[in-house]
Design an enzyme around this catalytic site. Structure first.
Site, PDB file in Angstrom:
ATOM      1  CB  SER A   1      72.584  56.536  73.211  1.00 62.15           C
ATOM      2  OG  SER A   1      73.377  55.422  72.844  1.00 62.15           O
TER       3      SER A   1
ATOM      4  CG  HIS B   1      74.400  57.750  76.903  1.00 56.27           C
ATOM      5  ND1 HIS B   1      74.343  57.790  78.285  1.00 56.27           N
ATOM      6  CD2 HIS B   1      74.417  56.435  76.567  1.00 56.27           C
ATOM      7  CE1 HIS B   1      74.320  56.547  78.754  1.00 56.27           C
ATOM      8  NE2 HIS B   1      74.379  55.703  77.733  1.00 56.27           N
TER       9      HIS B   1
ATOM     10  CG  ASP C   1      75.629  53.312  75.231  1.00 55.01           C
ATOM     11  OD1 ASP C   1      75.469  53.361  76.468  1.00 55.01           O
ATOM     12  OD2 ASP C   1      74.768  53.695  74.414  1.00 55.01           O
TER      13      ASP C   1
ATOM     14  CG  MET D   1      78.859  48.340  75.187  1.00 51.45           C
ATOM     15  SD  MET D   1      77.488  47.531  74.368  1.00 51.45           S
ATOM     16  CE  MET D   1      76.227  48.818  74.451  1.00 51.45           C
TER      17      MET D   1
ATOM     18  CG  HIS E   1      76.387  53.509  80.115  1.00 55.47           C
ATOM     19  ND1 HIS E   1      75.225  53.016  79.555  1.00 55.47           N
ATOM     20  CD2 HIS E   1      76.607  52.745  81.223  1.00 55.47           C
ATOM     21  CE1 HIS E   1      74.780  52.020  80.284  1.00 55.47           C
ATOM     22  NE2 HIS E   1      75.600  51.827  81.294  1.00 55.47           N
TER      23      HIS E   1
ATOM     24  CG  MET F   1      77.447  49.215  79.817  1.00 56.41           C
ATOM     25  SD  MET F   1      76.302  49.319  78.428  1.00 56.41           S
ATOM     26  CE  MET F   1      76.925  50.812  77.662  1.00 56.41           C
TER      27      MET F   1
ATOM     28  CG  MET G   1      71.468  49.731  82.798  1.00 61.86           C
ATOM     29  SD  MET G   1      71.835  50.869  81.440  1.00 61.86           S
ATOM     30  CE  MET G   1      71.178  49.982  80.028  1.00 61.86           C
TER      31      MET G   1
ATOM     32  CG  ASP H   1      70.925  53.844  78.745  1.00 61.01           C
ATOM     33  OD1 ASP H   1      70.403  53.820  77.620  1.00 61.01           O
ATOM     34  OD2 ASP H   1      72.147  53.669  78.945  1.00 61.01           O
TER      35      ASP H   1
HETATM   36  C1  DX5 Z   1      72.328  49.784  76.085  1.00 59.45           C
HETATM   37  C2  DX5 Z   1      72.927  51.168  76.123  1.00 59.45           C
HETATM   38  C3  DX5 Z   1      71.928  52.199  75.754  1.00 59.45           C
HETATM   39  C4  DX5 Z   1      71.427  52.059  74.349  1.00 59.45           C
HETATM   40  C5  DX5 Z   1      70.034  52.614  74.268  1.00 59.45           C
HETATM   41  O1  DX5 Z   1      73.215  48.881  76.599  1.00 59.45           O
HETATM   42  O2  DX5 Z   1      73.412  51.477  77.408  1.00 59.45           O
HETATM   43  O3  DX5 Z   1      72.446  53.512  75.977  1.00 59.45           O
HETATM   44  O4  DX5 Z   1      72.234  52.704  73.414  1.00 59.45           O
HETATM   45  O5  DX5 Z   1      69.491  52.283  73.037  1.00 59.45           O
HETATM   46  P1  DX5 Z   1      67.917  52.433  72.751  1.00 59.45           P
HETATM   47  O6  DX5 Z   1      67.558  53.841  73.077  1.00 59.45           O
HETATM   48  O7  DX5 Z   1      67.807  52.113  71.296  1.00 59.45           O
HETATM   49  O8  DX5 Z   1      67.245  51.433  73.633  1.00 59.45           O
HETATM   50 ZN    ZN Z   2      73.931  53.619  77.767  1.00 63.06          ZN
END
Ligand code: DX5
Ligand code: ZN
Length: 241
Positions: free
Chosen positions: A13, A38, A40, A42, A71, A73, A142, A181
């Site tokens: 990620s 990956h 993220d 948001m 991903h 979000m 999650m 994740d």
């Molecule tokens: C959280 C993300 C994850 C995050 C994981 O909302 O979806 O993918 O980047 O980070 P770590 O591995 O540091 O928990």
């Molecule tokens: Zn993620």
């Protein structure tokens, strides 16, 4: 035993990567053994953080041929499927909680020739997956509440990981990949593995490893439980003299 249960995949990620050297970060993670990158996404509404748009996916696409796992979000994921698909995503994973039209969103992802994933928050019941099982290629459970890297793994989610794998296998969807994740590191990975996860998403454990990205991926790989040795046949005992 499911088809998807044998191959372990590390998904790096980039949320914790150095965005000033993003291409390099992607290439190093992939060279170290992360088969997926990956991303993220948001939107500041579905989760209380704002991160990246399609341009960042396009930049990673130029940097690597690895699988790009996006991903989403975001609220109204239906608005974003096409721009991220065009930017070069291979897997699009919206949250089941983010729209009343998740079935339509998954249909759209597949109609664009992409793999359709679904993400479940820690408080969401796995039975929400029942009506959409035929449309899924990937499930992301999650193990933190989404929004930030660096949070603590929630072990109470493990029964759900088991239940999702069982549900997929019972429906004959053995090739559907199952990811965890959030908070994945060498200490937490084994319990998620034993629960049936085979895709491990990690930001901090890879990009914030004190010895570097390569050491981060290697440490995760070493944490994968090895199969118990197969029982040796007992030596034949002579019964007749
Ligand atoms: C959280 C993300 C994850 C995050 C994981 O909302 O979806 O993918 O980047 O980070 P770590 O591995 O540091 O928990
Ligand atoms: Zn993620």
């Amino acid at each position: 035993m499911s088809d998807a249960s044998e191959t372990v995949i590390f998904a790096a990620s980039i949320l914790s990567a150095d965005f000033g050297h993003l291409a390099d970060a992607c290439q190093r993670a992939v060279a170290a053994g992360a088969a997926w990158i990956h991303l993220d996404v948001m939107d500041g509404h579905f989760v209380p953080n704002l991160t990246m748009g399609p341009q960042v996916v396009a930049a990673c696409r130029r940097a690597t041929r690895a699988v790009l796992d996006v991903h989403l979000m975001v609220e109204e994921p239906e608005r974003w499927v096409e721009p991220f698909a065009q930017a070069g995503a291979d897997i699009l994973t919206p949250h089941i909680e983010a729209t009343p039209h998740i079935h339509r969103v998954l249909q759209r992802i597949r109609s664009l020739g992409k793999r359709a994933g679904i993400a479940l928050n820690p408080g969401t019941d796995h039975r929400w997956l029942t009506p959409i099982l035929p449309l899924l290629d990937h499930v992301l459970v999650m193990t933190v509440n989404p929004g930030f890297a660096g949070q603590a793994f929630l072990p109470e989610v493990m029964p759900k990981v088991r239940a999702v794998r069982a549900m997929l296998d019972a429906a004959g969807r053995t090739a559907v990949t199952l990811a965890v994740d959030g908070g994945i590191n060498p200490e937490t990975l084994p319990q998620a593995y034993r629960a049936g996860a085979r895709v491990f998403v990690a930001a901090s454990a890879i990009f914030r490893h004190p010895q570097g990205i390569e050491a981060g991926v290697a440490a995760l790989r070493r944490a994968v439980p090895t199969a118990p040795p197969s029982p040796q046949p007992h030596p034949r005992e002579d019964v007749d003299g």
